[in-house]
Scaffold this active site. Structure first.
Site, PDB file in Angstrom:
ATOM      1  N   GLU A  40       0.848  -1.193   0.000  1.00 39.88           N
ATOM      2  CA  GLU A  40       0.000   0.000   0.000  1.00 39.88           C
ATOM      3  C   GLU A  40       0.882   1.241   0.000  1.00 39.88           C
ATOM      4  OE1 GLU A  40      -2.948   0.544   3.084  1.00 39.88           O
ATOM      5  OE2 GLU A  40      -3.494   2.501   2.247  1.00 39.88           O
ATOM      6  N   ASP A  92      10.178   7.448   0.790  1.00 41.46           N
ATOM      7  CA  ASP A  92       9.537   7.769  -0.479  1.00 41.46           C
ATOM      8  C   ASP A  92       9.208   6.486  -1.259  1.00 41.46           C
ATOM      9  OD1 ASP A  92       8.757   8.949  -2.901  1.00 41.46           O
ATOM     10  OD2 ASP A  92      10.822   8.885  -3.628  1.00 41.46           O
ATOM     11  N   ASP A 115      -2.393  12.097  -3.278  1.00 45.55           N
ATOM     12  CA  ASP A 115      -2.523  13.566  -3.313  1.00 45.55           C
ATOM     13  C   ASP A 115      -2.905  13.991  -4.732  1.00 45.55           C
ATOM     14  OD1 ASP A 115      -1.757  14.000  -0.590  1.00 45.55           O
ATOM     15  OD2 ASP A 115       0.294  13.511  -1.164  1.00 45.55           O
ATOM     16  N   LYS A 119      -3.794  21.756  -9.130  1.00 51.84           N
ATOM     17  CA  LYS A 119      -3.388  22.835 -10.056  1.00 51.84           C
ATOM     18  C   LYS A 119      -2.595  22.256 -11.224  1.00 51.84           C
ATOM     19  CE  LYS A 119      -3.235  26.468  -6.639  1.00 51.84           C
ATOM     20  NZ  LYS A 119      -2.404  26.984  -5.547  1.00 51.84           N
ATOM     21  N   ASP A 151     -10.945  10.692  -5.232  1.00 46.62           N
ATOM     22  CA  ASP A 151     -12.188  11.472  -5.259  1.00 46.62           C
ATOM     23  C   ASP A 151     -12.026  12.697  -6.161  1.00 46.62           C
ATOM     24  OD1 ASP A 151     -10.380  12.793  -3.696  1.00 46.62           O
ATOM     25  OD2 ASP A 151     -11.758  13.209  -2.035  1.00 46.62           O
ATOM     26  N   LYS A 187     -14.375   7.599   6.656  1.00 53.92           N
ATOM     27  CA  LYS A 187     -15.327   8.589   7.182  1.00 53.92           C
ATOM     28  C   LYS A 187     -15.437   9.762   6.222  1.00 53.92           C
ATOM     29  CE  LYS A 187     -13.917   8.026  11.603  1.00 53.92           C
ATOM     30  NZ  LYS A 187     -13.057   8.552  12.618  1.00 53.92           N
ATOM     31  N   PHE A 188     -14.272  10.186   5.759  1.00 54.79           N
ATOM     32  CA  PHE A 188     -14.169  11.310   4.851  1.00 54.79           C
ATOM     33  C   PHE A 188     -14.947  11.028   3.551  1.00 54.79           C
ATOM     34  CE2 PHE A 188     -11.627  12.242   1.041  1.00 54.79           C
ATOM     35  CZ  PHE A 188     -11.709  13.621   1.005  1.00 54.79           C
ATOM     36  N   GLU A 189     -14.800   9.815   3.079  1.00 58.18           N
ATOM     37  CA  GLU A 189     -15.442   9.422   1.828  1.00 58.18           C
ATOM     38  C   GLU A 189     -16.968   9.321   2.006  1.00 58.18           C
ATOM     39  OE1 GLU A 189     -13.884   5.663   0.604  1.00 58.18           O
ATOM     40  OE2 GLU A 189     -15.066   5.589  -1.221  1.00 58.18           O
TER      41      GLU A 189
HETATM   42  C1  LIG Z   1      -4.303  12.260   0.550  1.00 63.66           C
HETATM   43  S1  LIG Z   1      -3.384  11.216   1.578  1.00 63.66           S
HETATM   44  C2  LIG Z   1      -4.339   9.721   1.605  1.00 63.66           C
HETATM   45  C3  LIG Z   1      -3.992   8.842   2.746  1.00 63.66           C
HETATM   46  C4  LIG Z   1      -4.754   7.496   2.848  1.00 63.66           C
HETATM   47  N1  LIG Z   1      -4.421   6.605   1.740  1.00 63.66           N
HETATM   48  C5  LIG Z   1      -6.247   7.701   2.925  1.00 63.66           C
HETATM   49  O1  LIG Z   1      -6.961   7.212   2.045  1.00 63.66           O
HETATM   50  O2  LIG Z   1      -6.701   8.352   3.886  1.00 63.66           O
HETATM   51  C6  LIG Z   1      -1.973  10.779   0.573  1.00 63.66           C
HETATM   52  C7  LIG Z   1      -0.833  10.176   1.394  1.00 63.66           C
HETATM   53  O3  LIG Z   1       0.219   9.775   0.524  1.00 63.66           O
HETATM   54  C8  LIG Z   1       1.461  10.059   1.147  1.00 63.66           C
HETATM   55  N2  LIG Z   1       2.461  10.159   0.078  1.00 63.66           N
HETATM   56  C9  LIG Z   1       2.470  11.027  -0.954  1.00 63.66           C
HETATM   57  N3  LIG Z   1       3.533  10.837  -1.749  1.00 63.66           N
HETATM   58  C10 LIG Z   1       4.230   9.794  -1.201  1.00 63.66           C
HETATM   59  C11 LIG Z   1       5.438   9.120  -1.564  1.00 63.66           C
HETATM   60  N4  LIG Z   1       6.129   9.475  -2.646  1.00 63.66           N
HETATM   61  N5  LIG Z   1       5.853   8.110  -0.777  1.00 63.66           N
HETATM   62  C12 LIG Z   1       5.149   7.732   0.325  1.00 63.66           C
HETATM   63  N6  LIG Z   1       4.009   8.334   0.719  1.00 63.66           N
HETATM   64  C13 LIG Z   1       3.558   9.356  -0.040  1.00 63.66           C
HETATM   65  C14 LIG Z   1       1.195  11.362   1.891  1.00 63.66           C
HETATM   66  O4  LIG Z   1       2.111  11.562   2.945  1.00 63.66           O
HETATM   67  C15 LIG Z   1      -0.236  11.158   2.384  1.00 63.66           C
HETATM   68  O5  LIG Z   1      -0.263  10.578   3.666  1.00 63.66           O
END
Ligand SMILES: C[S@@+](CC[C@H](N)C(=O)[O-])C[C@H]1O[C@@H](n2cnc3c(N)ncnc32)[C@H](O)[C@@H]1O
Length: 209
Positions: A40, A92, A115, A119, A151, A187-189
């Site tokens: 994941e 990362d 994420d 933009k 989303d 919850k958010f979804e």
């Molecule tokens: C919008 S959040 C969604 C978190 C979770 N999957 C959820 O559904 O609630 C995106 C997550 O991806 C992580 N993330 C983004 N780029 C990443 C990367 N290159 N390596 C590891 N984690 C990353 C961020 O830190 C963040 O916690």
């Protein structure tokens, strides 16, 4: 970071964390058994990760997350739920996939709500680019799946097109997929869906052979 997350990070990362290293993991050794493995990427606070892992004790899960409070929160859940089938890598994901995940070693990959970088000038920061999708496809065993949920409709369309353009992958659905039962509603979804916001699931499989 909350004190509880900080404590979890210090005490539990040595137990359930895997340090980043530029060397492929021996996953049977990591988990002490041979089992199908799910990676994941970006597990956030780990609610979904923990829920899915609890419901599937026969599968092993590797969660990757850079955000320290999220890692602390997931570690806490692993301990509270006594999950023997989850390990966490705080690094990362692009580097982890390239350096640590052996080819054809995964039964599935989850990327839930990456994420969106809405933009236009930030689109290049989006995680699901063709080159990374290729790397992910190479880590799947034949028949293994790549499941992305978002989303953000325009990102969803881009993800669908990017996965469709990867020759190693095929789409068993006609376009977007129905939400697979193993992915719980966050919850958010649930709140967003009540407000009429959409969520799109994209589930492709690595072609056999
Ligand atoms: C919008 S959040 C969604 C978190 C979770 N999957 C959820 O559904 O609630 C995106 C997550 O991806 C992580 N993330 C983004 N780029 C990443 C990367 N290159 N390596 C590891 N984690 C990353 C961020 O830190 C963040 O916690």
């Amino acid at each position: 970071m909350s004190p509880a997350q900080q404590r979890a990070l210090a005490a539990l990362l040595p137990r359930f964390g895997l340090p980043y290293a530029a060397a492929p993991l021996d996953l049977d050794r990591v988990f002490g058994r041979a089992a199908p493995r799910i990676l994941e990427i970006g597990c956030g606070m780990g609610e979904t990760t923990a829920q899915i892992a609890l419901a599937a004790p026969g599968l092993d899960f590797i969660g990757i997350e850079v955000h320290a409070p999220g890692v602390g929160s997931l570690l806490k859940r692993i301990e509270e739920l006594a999950l023997a089938n989850v390990r966490v890598i705080q690094h990362d994901a692009v580097a982890v996939v390239a350096d640590m995940i052996p080819p054809a070693s995964l039964a599935g990959i989850h990327v839930f709500f990456p994420d969106p970088w809405p933009k236009k000038r930030h689109h290049k920061r989006r995680l699901l680019q063709p080159a990374f999708v290729r790397e992910l496809a190479l880590r799947l065993a034949p028949g293994g799946y790549l499941h992305v949920a978002t989303d953000w409709e325009e990102y969803a369309q881009q993800i669908l097109a990017t996965l469709a353009a990867e020759p190693l992958l095929e789409n068993p659905a006609d376009g977007f997929a129905p939400r697979p039962a193993y992915r719980p509603l966050t919850k958010f979804e649930a709140r967003g869906l009540k407000l009429g916001h959409g969520v799109w699931d994209v589930v492709f499989r690595r072609r056999p052979g």
